[in-house]
Scaffold this active site. Structure first.
Site, PDB file in Angstrom:
ATOM      1  N   ALA A 113       0.840  -1.199   0.000  1.00 51.70           N
ATOM      2  CA  ALA A 113       0.000   0.000   0.000  1.00 51.70           C
ATOM      3  C   ALA A 113       0.873   1.246   0.000  1.00 51.70           C
ATOM      4  O   ALA A 113       2.038   1.211   0.421  1.00 51.70           O
ATOM      5  CB  ALA A 113      -0.916   0.001   1.229  1.00 51.70           C
ATOM      6  N   ASP A 114       0.281   2.320  -0.455  1.00 53.19           N
ATOM      7  CA  ASP A 114       0.926   3.626  -0.388  1.00 53.19           C
ATOM      8  C   ASP A 114      -0.168   4.669  -0.231  1.00 53.19           C
ATOM      9  O   ASP A 114      -1.228   4.558  -0.855  1.00 53.19           O
ATOM     10  CB  ASP A 114       1.753   3.915  -1.644  1.00 53.19           C
ATOM     11  CG  ASP A 114       2.635   5.120  -1.446  1.00 53.19           C
ATOM     12  OD1 ASP A 114       3.646   5.001  -0.721  1.00 53.19           O
ATOM     13  OD2 ASP A 114       2.312   6.206  -1.974  1.00 53.19           O
ATOM     14  N   THR A 115       0.089   5.662   0.605  1.00 46.53           N
ATOM     15  CA  THR A 115      -0.883   6.723   0.862  1.00 46.53           C
ATOM     16  C   THR A 115      -0.278   8.062   0.498  1.00 46.53           C
ATOM     17  O   THR A 115       0.863   8.348   0.863  1.00 46.53           O
ATOM     18  CB  THR A 115      -1.315   6.732   2.342  1.00 46.53           C
ATOM     19  OG1 THR A 115      -1.883   5.461   2.672  1.00 46.53           O
ATOM     20  CG2 THR A 115      -2.340   7.820   2.619  1.00 46.53           C
TER      21      THR A 115
END
Length: 189
Positions: free
Chosen positions: A72-74
């Site tokens: 994941a990446d935000t």
């Protein structure tokens, strides 16, 4: 879901806590030094998913046939600008001033990867902050040291309690992992 051994590819304590909330048994595995760059021409709304897919690619060579890797990446998007993790205190203050009194978007890209399949998606939440005072910003940055957080804030911390006036979308997405959507996507695998 019993046919997979779940691996969370993140050291984030928030992501660990959120994924544990789904009741899944998982282990954490982190590969350091993954390139998180992206093409300048990529639309800002696609950056988080692009980076999540790039992270997943780094794990492909080391994964077992029965594993499911979650990457994941935000990113925090203000207008057409992406606010990543602040470099230092001054950068954190700058970012908080930029989101102060405005609505911005928090987008988390997620990639679910098995030996034979991959599903990727992104979830976006609109977050509105009141106009923050310099004293509030400096207090938060000094006490909470938000240098590991995109946009220089954690919604679950003091700044979220006193600053967030509106939220349209997933609260957990803003924390860093859209667990409801992950649950739904895992059911489709």
């Amino acid at each position: 879901m019993d046919k997979y051994k779940f691996v969370l590819a993140s050291n984030s304590p928030r992501r660990k806590e959120l994924l544990a909330g789904l009741g899944l048994d998982f282990q954490v595995r982190v590969i350091d030094g993954i390139d998180e760059s992206y093409p300048a021409s990529l639309p800002v709304c696609d950056v988080a998913q692009f980076i999540a897919q790039k992270k997943a690619q780094a794990y492909r060579a080391t994964m077992a046939p029965d594993e499911l890797i979650i990457t994941a990446d935000t990113v925090v998007i203000v207008g057409s600008d992406i606010l990543g993790k602040p470099k230092d205190e001054a950068d954190a203050v700058r970012m908080l001033r930029e989101i102060s009194g405005r609505t911005h978007q928090v987008t988390t890209g997620v990639c679910l990867t098995t030996a034979t399949r991959q599903r990727s998606f992104s979830v976006t939440t609109d977050v509105t902050f009141k106009l923050l005072t310099d004293d509030e910003i400096h207090h938060y940055v000094t006490i909470y040291r938000p240098f590991d957080k995109a946009g220089a804030y954690g919604i679950q911390e003091w700044i979220g309690y006193i600053g967030v006036t509106g939220l349209n979308g997933s609260y957990y997405n803003v924390m860093g992992l859209p667990v409801q959507r992950i649950y739904t996507e895992l059911q489709h695998l």
